[in-house]
Write a protein that holds these residues in place. Structure first.
Motif, short mmCIF file in Angstrom:
data_model
loop_
_atom_site.label_atom_id
_atom_site.label_comp_id
_atom_site.label_asym_id
_atom_site.label_seq_id
_atom_site.Cartn_x
_atom_site.Cartn_y
_atom_site.Cartn_z
N ASP A 1 11.64 10.55 2.92
CA ASP A 1 11.18 9.17 3.08
C ASP A 1 10.33 8.89 1.84
N THR B 1 7.67 5.05 -6.94
CA THR B 1 6.71 4.96 -8.04
C THR B 1 7.12 3.87 -9.03
N VAL C 1 22.91 -1.06 10.50
CA VAL C 1 22.38 -0.50 9.25
C VAL C 1 22.80 0.96 9.14
N ARG D 1 8.10 -6.20 11.25
CA ARG D 1 8.54 -5.08 12.10
C ARG D 1 7.44 -4.06 12.35
N ARG E 1 -2.46 11.85 0.05
CA ARG E 1 -2.06 10.61 0.73
C ARG E 1 -3.28 9.92 1.37
N SER F 1 12.28 5.51 7.96
CA SER F 1 12.08 6.61 8.92
C SER F 1 13.13 6.54 10.02
N THR F 2 13.42 5.33 10.48
CA THR F 2 14.41 5.15 11.55
C THR F 2 15.78 5.67 11.10
N TYR G 1 6.49 0.51 -6.91
CA TYR G 1 5.09 0.14 -6.56
C TYR G 1 4.17 0.17 -7.79
N GLN G 2 4.19 1.31 -8.51
CA GLN G 2 3.25 1.38 -9.64
C GLN G 2 3.81 0.65 -10.87
N GLU H 1 20.08 -6.06 9.13
CA GLU H 1 20.84 -6.08 10.39
C GLU H 1 20.17 -5.22 11.45
N GLU H 2 20.77 -5.22 12.64
CA GLU H 2 20.20 -4.38 13.70
C GLU H 2 20.40 -2.89 13.35
N GLY I 1 12.85 0.36 7.37
CA GLY I 1 13.62 1.14 8.35
C GLY I 1 13.97 2.53 7.84
N GLU J 1 7.02 11.31 1.40
CA GLU J 1 6.11 11.22 0.27
C GLU J 1 5.30 9.93 0.32
N1 Z5A Z 1 3.79 4.78 -2.48
C1 Z5A Z 1 3.56 4.40 -3.77
O1 Z5A Z 1 2.88 3.39 -4.01
N2 Z5A Z 1 4.07 5.15 -4.79
C2 Z5A Z 1 4.79 6.27 -4.59
O2 Z5A Z 1 5.23 6.92 -5.55
C3 Z5A Z 1 5.04 6.65 -3.22
C4 Z5A Z 1 4.51 5.88 -2.20
C5 Z5A Z 1 5.86 7.88 -2.94
C6 Z5A Z 1 3.45 5.10 1.90
O3 Z5A Z 1 3.93 4.41 2.96
C7 Z5A Z 1 2.86 4.13 0.91
O4 Z5A Z 1 2.79 4.82 -0.35
C8 Z5A Z 1 3.75 2.94 0.68
C9 Z5A Z 1 4.18 3.01 -0.77
C10 Z5A Z 1 3.22 3.98 -1.38
N3 Z5A Z 1 2.97 1.77 0.91
N4 Z5A Z 1 3.36 0.66 1.24
N5 Z5A Z 1 3.47 -0.39 1.60
P1 Z5A Z 1 4.92 5.01 4.02
O5 Z5A Z 1 6.23 5.33 3.40
O6 Z5A Z 1 4.26 6.07 4.76
O7 Z5A Z 1 5.00 3.77 4.99
P2 Z5A Z 1 5.77 2.39 4.78
O8 Z5A Z 1 7.03 2.50 4.02
O9 Z5A Z 1 4.81 1.41 4.31
O10 Z5A Z 1 6.08 2.02 6.26
P3 Z5A Z 1 7.02 2.74 7.27
O11 Z5A Z 1 6.46 2.43 8.58
O12 Z5A Z 1 7.20 4.18 6.99
O13 Z5A Z 1 8.37 1.96 7.05
P4 Z5A Z 1 9.85 2.45 7.31
O14 Z5A Z 1 9.93 3.91 7.47
O15 Z5A Z 1 10.67 1.85 6.27
O16 Z5A Z 1 10.19 1.74 8.70
P5 Z5A Z 1 10.45 2.40 10.15
O17 Z5A Z 1 9.21 3.21 10.57
O18 Z5A Z 1 11.75 3.05 10.22
O19 Z5A Z 1 10.52 1.06 11.00
C11 Z5A Z 1 9.39 0.26 11.19
C12 Z5A Z 1 9.56 -0.49 12.55
O20 Z5A Z 1 10.71 -1.33 12.47
C13 Z5A Z 1 9.81 0.43 13.74
O21 Z5A Z 1 9.22 -0.13 14.86
C14 Z5A Z 1 11.33 0.42 13.90
O22 Z5A Z 1 11.75 0.66 15.20
C15 Z5A Z 1 11.67 -0.98 13.46
N6 Z5A Z 1 12.99 -1.09 12.82
C16 Z5A Z 1 13.55 -0.22 11.95
N7 Z5A Z 1 14.76 -0.67 11.56
C17 Z5A Z 1 14.95 -1.84 12.20
C18 Z5A Z 1 16.02 -2.79 12.20
N8 Z5A Z 1 17.12 -2.59 11.46
N9 Z5A Z 1 15.89 -3.88 12.96
C19 Z5A Z 1 14.77 -4.10 13.70
N10 Z5A Z 1 13.71 -3.22 13.76
C20 Z5A Z 1 13.82 -2.13 13.01
#
Ligand code: Z5A
Length: 217
Positions: A100, A106, A196, A150, A56, A23-24, A109-110, A191-192, A21, A45
């Protein structure tokens, strides 16, 4: 390089497993800040710069095999440009930077995921960043399965496509990082969204009350 910068400057990193979550919550924090007249710099990043986005594309490409050290060095190459082109200038100008992911990704993950030495990561990361560290890293803690559920069903990238064990090690590494450093906060991300956000803002308000005032209502 010394971290301290113009008055009002803050550098805050949002961290966590995929779907946590980040980006959200960044969007919500940025909107709330705009409501009090502050326009933050919102970035991510790896990415946030032209070179970073190109790196990336390589680092996350499923068709490209990378060993863990090559993956680490790509992340850090992107970070070096990111600090020089985005974070440092904004920080020096007194802006609030919301990113983000940054260095804890790092370590998680690494380090946790790939098993590279945390000491080596720390040393190389220091070289890449010139020592610029976030004022706060805020980890959104969710179960790996919940985070994955999600995500929209699309093709997983190279790192998302790793097995469950890998992602569980990443989540565990994040938790350990949260308990080992004072400038890291862990927020329950299960949580919702609005709950959060209340917790996220609560942490920001308690750490930086002048920038993040109590929310009304
Ligand atoms: N990486 C690495 O290995 N080493 C490093 O040094 C760095 C990065 C800097 C980049 O991914 C990848 O790079 C990552 C680590 C690696 N790989 N993995 N796995 P990224 O950051 O671009 O993407 P991500 O983190 O994998 O996914 P994301 O989509 O950006 O996740 P998020 O930002 O945490 O989630 P979101 O977009 O806010 O929410 C996702 C969905 O869930 C969306 O539909 C929302 O509406 C929903 N959502 C959000 N919050 C909630 C709650 N609370 N309840 C229900 N639904 C929710």
């Amino acid at each position: 390089m010394e971290d301290r910068s113009a008055p009002g400057a803050l550098f805050i990193a949002f961290e966590g497993v995929e779907g946590a979550g980040k980006s959200t919550q960044i969007k919500l924090v940025a909107n709330e800040l705009r409501g009090v007249g502050i326009e933050p710099v919102v970035t991510r990043e790896p990415g946030g710069t032209r070179a970073g986005e190109a790196i990336r594309a390589v680092a996350l490409n499923r068709e490209i095999d990378l060993d863990p050290m090559a993956e680490l060095l790509l992340m850090l190459a992107a970070r070096s440009v990111f600090v020089r082109e985005v974070v440092r200038p904004a920080y020096d100008a007194g802006r609030i930077v919301l990113t983000d992911r940054y260095e804890l990704s790092t370590f998680a993950y690494q380090g946790g995921g790939r098993g590279l030495s945390l000491d080596s990561i720390r040393e190389l990361n220091h070289l890449a960043t010139g020592g610029l560290r976030p004022d706060l890293s805020l980890i959104l803690d969710v179960d790996v399965d919940q985070g994955r559920a999600r995500q929209a069903r699309g093709a997983a990238d190279r790192i998302e496509g790793e097995g469950l064990d890998f992602h569980r090690r990443v989540a565990q590494a994040y938790r350990e990082l949260a308990y080992s450093q004072p400038d890291v906060a862990l927020v329950d991300g299960r949580e919702e969204i609005e709950r959060v956000f209340a917790a996220v803002w609560g942490v920001l308000n308690s750490r930086f009350p002048e920038t993040f005032p109590p929310r009304e209502g």
